[in-house]
Write an enzyme that holds these catalytic residues in place. Structure first.
Site, PDB file in Angstrom:
ATOM      1  N   GLU A 113      -3.945   7.537  -5.272  1.00  9.78           N
ATOM      2  CA  GLU A 113      -4.026   6.887  -6.588  1.00  9.78           C
ATOM      3  C   GLU A 113      -5.224   7.427  -7.355  1.00  9.78           C
ATOM      4  OE1 GLU A 113      -3.931   2.660  -5.940  1.00  9.78           O
ATOM      5  OE2 GLU A 113      -2.011   2.776  -4.900  1.00  9.78           O
ATOM      6  N   ARG A 161       0.848  -1.183   0.000  1.00  9.11           N
ATOM      7  CA  ARG A 161       0.000   0.000   0.000  1.00  9.11           C
ATOM      8  C   ARG A 161       0.886   1.236   0.000  1.00  9.11           C
ATOM      9  NH1 ARG A 161      -3.485  -2.759  -1.568  1.00  9.11           N
ATOM     10  NH2 ARG A 161      -5.490  -3.197  -0.599  1.00  9.11           N
ATOM     11  N   HIS A 219      -1.022   0.074  -9.959  1.00 10.36           N
ATOM     12  CA  HIS A 219      -1.670  -0.833  -8.984  1.00 10.36           C
ATOM     13  C   HIS A 219      -2.280  -2.056  -9.678  1.00 10.36           C
ATOM     14  CE1 HIS A 219      -3.759  -0.969  -4.789  1.00 10.36           C
ATOM     15  NE2 HIS A 219      -3.423  -2.171  -5.210  1.00 10.36           N
TER      16      HIS A 219
HETATM   17  C1  DGY Z   1      -6.008  -5.928  -2.985  1.00  9.36           C
HETATM   18  O1  DGY Z   1      -6.793  -6.825  -3.311  1.00  9.36           O
HETATM   19  O2  DGY Z   1      -5.975  -5.486  -1.840  1.00  9.36           O
HETATM   20  C2  DGY Z   1      -5.106  -5.420  -4.050  1.00  9.36           C
HETATM   21  O3  DGY Z   1      -4.356  -4.342  -3.681  1.00  9.36           O
HETATM   22  C3  DGY Z   1      -5.889  -5.120  -5.318  1.00  9.36           C
HETATM   23  O4  DGY Z   1      -5.975  -6.284  -6.040  1.00  9.36           O
END
Ligand code: DGY
Length: 334
Positions: free
Chosen positions: A280, A251, A299
């Site tokens: 983002e 993250r 991402h």
């Molecule tokens: C999640 O699932 O948390 C990812 O960051 C997105 O696929």
């Protein structure tokens, strides 16, 4: 005319999901599906959520008290098409006995594949090399000084967060003959009991400072919580080797992005490869965009056909199982 006794439960799906998931819920539920190709803005989300029985949402949807209030007493499950669930007010959902479903560990290996891809890309300058060729700047054929990068094999990888994704990165790193340092929240995880990862001399549990000082590649794999927020900051980055790289597949908010940008500008580290950002999408004028020593992805850690299909199935099944009272079959946040 006979009065319709039972109406189908309503599911709000805030963005399209693949047929593998949609087909599971298409017939027995009334679907409110956002087909605009964009996330729902707050106003649209507030309008569409009224009186629904279930929400199938994504990382961009902030599901808080206000949204739960608007949904009203019918809402039984919020099912997120993600493994992270920091966009959902879990405590508020618990208070109301609304279940929260997520996609569990289905994306572990896929995300680790991408993480390793980032590591290879930044270390061996793969994206830079591609751009050089496409831009017509490859002038003299093989050259002794062209696109000199950093080895992967024999180098030290520091894994922050030896959970499922961290362990999957470790497996790959062992295949590349890397030395592995790792840190993890709380005590040493059960890693060595995991038969998939051989007990290895090259794998050491260390503190964060050692990760910073000794790693050639630092890979951030931990989840975002109040302890990991800005865990990677000026203090950490300034301890890193000048030749080291920072990779983030977890993250964005785990790294203080301003500190990272300063460190990259001042060449305090060799580079960074990021799939996630503090905000983002990042803006077109973000200083990262112009930097050569970074690889930037939008991402896409879990973005493969197989994994996204499985995520769709799990997100839809979580709703079905909760609405049918089969809680044990659902993948739920505890
Ligand atoms: C999640 O699932 O948390 C990812 O960051 C997105 O696929």
């Amino acid at each position: 005319m006979a009065k319709k006794l039972f109406s189908k439960p309503t599911i709000l799906i805030t963005r399209p999901i693949s047929d593998s998931g949609l087909n599971l819920i298409r017939h027995n539920y009334k679907l409110i599906l956002n087909t605009t190709g964009r996330p729902l803005d707050r106003i649209a989300l507030k309008r569409k959520v009224r009186n629904v029985d279930a929400i199938l949402c994504f990382l961009n949807d902030k599901i808080d008290k206000e949204i739960m209030d608007l949904a009203g007493p019918n809402l039984k499950i919020i099912s997120t098409f993600s493994t992270g669930y920091e966009h959902i007010d879990i405590l508020e959902a618990k208070k109301r006995d609304i279940k929260v479903g997520y996609t569990g560990s289905i994306l572990t290996e896929t995300t680790a594949d991408l993480g390793f891809g980032l590591l290879l890309s930044i270390g061996r300058r793969i994206i830079e090399g591609d751009k050089l060729v496409r831009n017509g700047k490859w002038k003299y054929g093989w050259s002794p000084d062209l696109m000199i990068g950093t080895d992967i094999h024999g180098k030290t990888i520091g894994i922050i967060g030896m959970g499922k994704i961290g362990s999957a990165i470790a497996k790959r790193a062992l295949g590349f003959d890397m030395n592995i340092l790792y840190t993890s929240r709380g005590s040493i995880p059960n890693l060595l009991d995991n038969k998939k990862i051989p007990l290895s001399e090259t794998m050491k549990y260390v503190d964060l400072n050692r990760i910073a000082k000794e790693s050639d590649y630092v890979v951030v794999c931990c989840s975002l919580n109040k302890d990991s927020y800005h865990l990677i900051n000026r203090r950490f980055i300034f301890q890193m080797k000048k030749s080291a790289f920072l990779i983030n597949i977890a993250r964005g908010k785990i790294i203080n992005q301003k500190d990272l940008i300063s460190a990259l500008t001042e060449k305090r580290i060799a580079g960074a490869a990021l799939d996630v950002y503090e905000d983002e999408p990042i803006q077109n004028n973000d200083p990262l965009i112009k930097m050569k020593n970074v690889v930037l992805l939008p991402h896409i850690g879990s973005a493969t056909v197989d994994t996204r299909n499985r995520m769709a199935e799990i997100a839809a099944s979580n709703i079905i199982n909760v609405l049918e009272g089969k809680y044990r079959k659902a993948v739920l946040v505890e």
